[in-house]
Design an enzyme around this catalytic site. Structure first.
Site, PDB file in Angstrom:
ATOM      1  N   CYS A  50      21.902  33.958  45.168  1.00 35.09           N
ATOM      2  CA  CYS A  50      20.881  32.947  45.481  1.00 35.09           C
ATOM      3  C   CYS A  50      21.331  32.012  46.599  1.00 35.09           C
ATOM      4  O   CYS A  50      22.521  31.873  46.872  1.00 35.09           O
ATOM      5  CB  CYS A  50      20.563  32.144  44.228  1.00 35.09           C
ATOM      6  SG  CYS A  50      18.990  31.269  44.389  1.00 35.09           S
TER       7      CYS A  50
ATOM      8  N   ASP B  75      20.510  28.309  32.743  1.00 37.93           N
ATOM      9  CA  ASP B  75      21.365  27.641  33.724  1.00 37.93           C
ATOM     10  C   ASP B  75      21.927  26.370  33.101  1.00 37.93           C
ATOM     11  O   ASP B  75      21.347  25.819  32.156  1.00 37.93           O
ATOM     12  CB  ASP B  75      20.524  27.297  34.974  1.00 37.93           C
ATOM     13  CG  ASP B  75      21.371  26.787  36.128  1.00 37.93           C
ATOM     14  OD1 ASP B  75      22.600  27.015  36.128  1.00 37.93           O
ATOM     15  OD2 ASP B  75      20.792  26.162  37.046  1.00 37.93           O
TER      16      ASP B  75
END
Ligand SMILES: O=C(O)c1ccccc1N[C@@H]1O[C@H](COP(=O)(O)O)[C@@H](O)[C@H]1O
Length: 219
Positions: A8, A131
């Protein structure tokens, strides 16, 4: 089932090429101006073309409005939206209906209580991304290079594919997978030399390490 590897926060042609050549399954582009990885629509358009179907294009947004998502659709045509803000279950449904793309909802985790939202999101989301919960005073809700306690997911029963992120790097990803049995890993800071600057060697090493631990993945 093979492990999904997402890199990412890609923002340059060179590092995107490295991720594609190294076999990333998903490449993420951050559309969130406070982030050091934020890309403009024009850069998103250019990088999106470069992907050329070699990986899934993920558009990371944070509580984005329809106009912003419309612009991202036009520029990047993402394969999936990663919703990393406070988007409600109703907003997920709305985004899926309006934009016709699958959504991956980021769920911030610090304590077991954070998992209470799962039944609601699981009814609508296509994938969950666990996360680390960002500190209250953080300038962004992710991409901080901090892990959470993976043992919180040890007894998780979720009928939906899920990935794990937060402070992953080549040295800890095998343990994260062993504990969480996640079907995918997502990394940003762990493949950077400094926030926002990707390191091609670290990208290659991360993907190699992920492939080496692939057999641990069950979801
Ligand atoms: O990367 C960012 O700047 C970011 C901004 C806003 C929301 C999420 C962001 N990143 C995502 O956070 C996780 C964990 O990243 P890290 O490996 O700990 O740096 C990952 O999903 C990133 O895509």
């Amino acid at each position: 089932m093979s492990l999904l590897v997402k890199i990412c926060g890609l923002s340059t042609r060179e590092t995107l090429q490295t991720a594609l050549d190294a076999g990333a399954d998903m490449v993420g582009f951050v559309f969130f101006p406070p982030s050091p990885r934020h890309v403009s629509l024009e850069t998103g358009r250019e990088l999106g073309r470069q992907v050329n179907s070699r990986a899934l294009k993920v558009a990371l947004t944070v509580d984005a409005d329809d106009a912003t998502l419309d612009n991202i659709m036009d520029a990047l045509s993402p394969d999936i939206f990663q919703l990393h803000g406070h988007e409600s279950v109703a907003r997920l449904r709305d985004i899926k209906q309006k934009f016709g793309r699958p959504v991956m909802k980021a769920v911030p985790v610090a304590t077991a209580a954070d998992l209470a939202v799962l039944p609601g999101y699981a009814a609508v989301a296509d994938r969950i991304l666990f996360d680390a919960r960002a500190p209250k005073d953080a300038t962004r809700p992710g991409g901080l290079g901090a892990p959470f306690d993976w043992h919180l997911l040890e007894n998780l029963e979720l009928d939906l594919p899920y990935m794990v992120s937060g402070g992953l790097h080549t040295q800890n990803l095998a343990e994260a997978l062993r504990v969480t049995r996640a079907g995918g890993v997502d990394v940003s800071s762990g493949v950077e030399s400094t926030p926002g600057v990707k390191d091609p060697e670290l990208i290659k090493a991360f993907i190699r390490a992920a492939r080496a631990t692939q057999e641990l993945s069950v979801r």
